[in-house]
Design an enzyme around this catalytic site. Structure first.
Site, PDB file in Angstrom:
ATOM      1  CB  SER A 129      -0.902   0.013   1.231  1.00 52.71           C
ATOM      2  OG  SER A 129      -0.136   0.292   2.397  1.00 52.71           O
ATOM      3  CE  LYS A 130       0.120   8.626  -0.733  1.00 47.16           C
ATOM      4  NZ  LYS A 130       0.544   8.950   0.630  1.00 47.16           N
TER       5      LYS A 130
END
Length: 505
Positions: free
Chosen positions: A262-263
């Site tokens: 994920s970011k």
């Protein structure tokens, strides 16, 4: 399935920046298409109007162009199967929705969000399917007159796919083999919403792939649970003979392997998860990108290609042409691939070493300009040739080579204590005279003359050379000393030694 031309598509939603996992999906589609002399289609899946983000579509196109992933047709490229933006295909989808309704393969449902929520409270693990549809407000439980009246009155409705229970649905996946799902566990998915006259992803996806003659659907593992529904839709339309082959790619995992990348992982560990820098139009937040972080596009491509696929040999550095030649879906992994961002830096380092000094000069000159430095490109290329082996990013060239352009104004304390002795100033003055009398300051000649002088006088080689380096560079680092002085020239070298004597005493 009859043999036909390979046609694959990359079909992102314009809901924000393109995640690096999406980039890998686009890359694998590109490699597969090129290997089979096929076509790569760029389609925008914007049926979810609420999630549309301005600028996302242009960002996706720019990112893939930067990486060298080129499309044969699609949004902004043209082609014979458009329009390629789903929001521009409403009338096409409506025709196929009506076809399913007329064939009894789908039905109209008027249940409101409140009614659906009440049913969820009433029935544990409620699912809209063969066991519950008869309890709901839909065209299966209402008269045709009532259905028509509600539609005429503008009552919002959805069209649901009518899934018959108890049937084994086989998805023949090129990576995972045969995956069998019983239709009893599937719900009657919404295919169309009257609220915006748009289909959901499932219907639009099937209709578009069919009409655009897509031969293979290569997409992320997260779509595998939807594949049985898609197979059933192909059957419902009578398109089973031309149904594309499926390949569901493994997930990109967090660096520790625990969960999907994920970011937040990038923010926490300091690496980008987007190809280009992204400026969020809603929040103003800026997210880092591989391009702006100094990665070379060919390094990013090479790095991503090997996350979930293996060429079957020990070769790690692979050009786009080599990747096209070697790629195969059968060699893709079934399990997720850990995102080793340090390996990404390693690839960038390797590709920087392969670039010519002149190419790196072109990339480095803007950095020099930012620092207010005017320099001869030929000289810069020579300097880069001496220091590039130590860097993973072009911007790091400045750390390694700054002393060539800016004379030291201070000297590294630890090195001064260790290398600048009481007799050093006198020896450095002697060295100045040796250098001043040199007609040829080429590296090999200067080195021979200076080393002969050190030996003749019985000086300590390490002390003299390190003091020399300290005076010229400001610290005891850098490439071969006489390569430095050859580029720097006699006048600048002597001036720096004189300044060190004056400063350090």
């Amino acid at each position: 399935m009859t043999e036909r031309k390979v046609r694959v598509r990359f079909a992102p939603s314009p809901t924000g920046p393109l995640h690096i996992g999406g980039v890998r999906t686009a890359l694998y589609n590109y490699l597969f298409a090129k290997q089979h002399h096929g076509d790569l289609i760029f389609r925008i899946e914007d049926t979810d109007s609420h999630r549309f983000v301005p600028g996302a579509e242009a960002y996706i196109i720019e990112a893939l162009e930067w990486l060298g992933i080129h499309f044969d047709e699609g949004v902004s490229y043209g082609g014979n199967y458009g329009p390629y933006r789903q929001s521009e295909r409403k009338e096409i989808y409506r025709k196929y929705v009506d076809q399913l309704l007329e064939a009894g393969k789908a039905y109209i449902a008027f249940d409101t969000p409140a009614e659906l929520e009440a049913k969820r409270q009433e029935i544990a693990n409620f699912q809209y399917d063969a066991s519950t549809r008869t309890q709901m407000r839909n065209s299966l439980t209402m008269s045709k007159e009532e259905v028509n009246r509600l539609i005429a009155d503008g009552t919002q409705y959805v069209v649901r796919f009518k899934i018959e229970p108890g049937e084994d649905v086989v998805v023949d996946d090129l990576i995972r083999g045969k995956v069998t799902i019983n239709s009893s566990i599937l719900d009657d998915k919404v295919l169309y919403k009257s609220a915006d006259n748009l289909p959901t992803y499932h219907l639009a996806n099937i209709v578009d792939d069919h009409l655009m003659l897509v031969s293979h659907v290569i997409r992320g593992e997260e779509w595998l649970p939807s594949a049985p529904l898609h197979v059933l839709l192909y059957r419902a339309f009578g398109w089973e003979d031309t149904m594309p082959r499926f390949a569901h790619l493994p997930l990109l995992l967090k660096p520790d392997g625990k969960g999907k990348l994920s970011k937040r992982d990038g923010d926490r560990l300091g690496f980008p998860v987007f190809p280009l820098e992204w400026h969020d139009p809603k929040t103003g937040e800026v997210s880092s990108g591989y391009r702006e972080s100094g990665y070379l596009p060919e390094a990013v491509v090479n790095f991503l290609a090997l996350l979930g696929w293996n060429p079957g040999n020990d070769q790690e550095i692979l050009s786009m042409d080599e990747l096209i030649k070697l790629f195969s879906l059968e060699k893709c992994s079934k399990s997720g691939a850990k995102f080793d961002y340090e390996k990404g830096k390693w690839f960038n380092h390797k590709y920087i070493q392969e670039k010519s000094n002149e190419e790196l000069t072109t990339l480095f000159m803007p950095i020099l300009k930012e620092k207010g430095i005017e320099a001869d490109p030929a000289t810069v290329a020579r300097i880069i040739g001496l220091v590039k082996g130590r860097v993973s990013f072009v911007k790091e060239l400045w750390d390694q080579a700054a002393f060539f352009f800016v004379a030291p104004t201070s000297y590294e304390e630890k090195s001064v204590k260790k290398r600048w002795k009481e007799d050093t100033p006198a020896i450095m003055r002697e060295l100045i005279e040796i250098l001043r009398n040199l007609d040829d300051l080429s590296s090999a000649h200067a080195e021979k003359v200076v080393l002969d002088w050190i030996e003749r006088n019985g000086y300590h080689l390490g002390n003299v050379m390190n003091a020399f380096r300290l005076a010229v560079v400001g610290e005891c680092k850098g490439p071969h000393m006489f390569d430095i002085t050859e580029i720097m020239g006699k006048e600048e070298t002597i001036k720096r030694i004189e300044r060190a004597i004056e400063y350090l005493g």
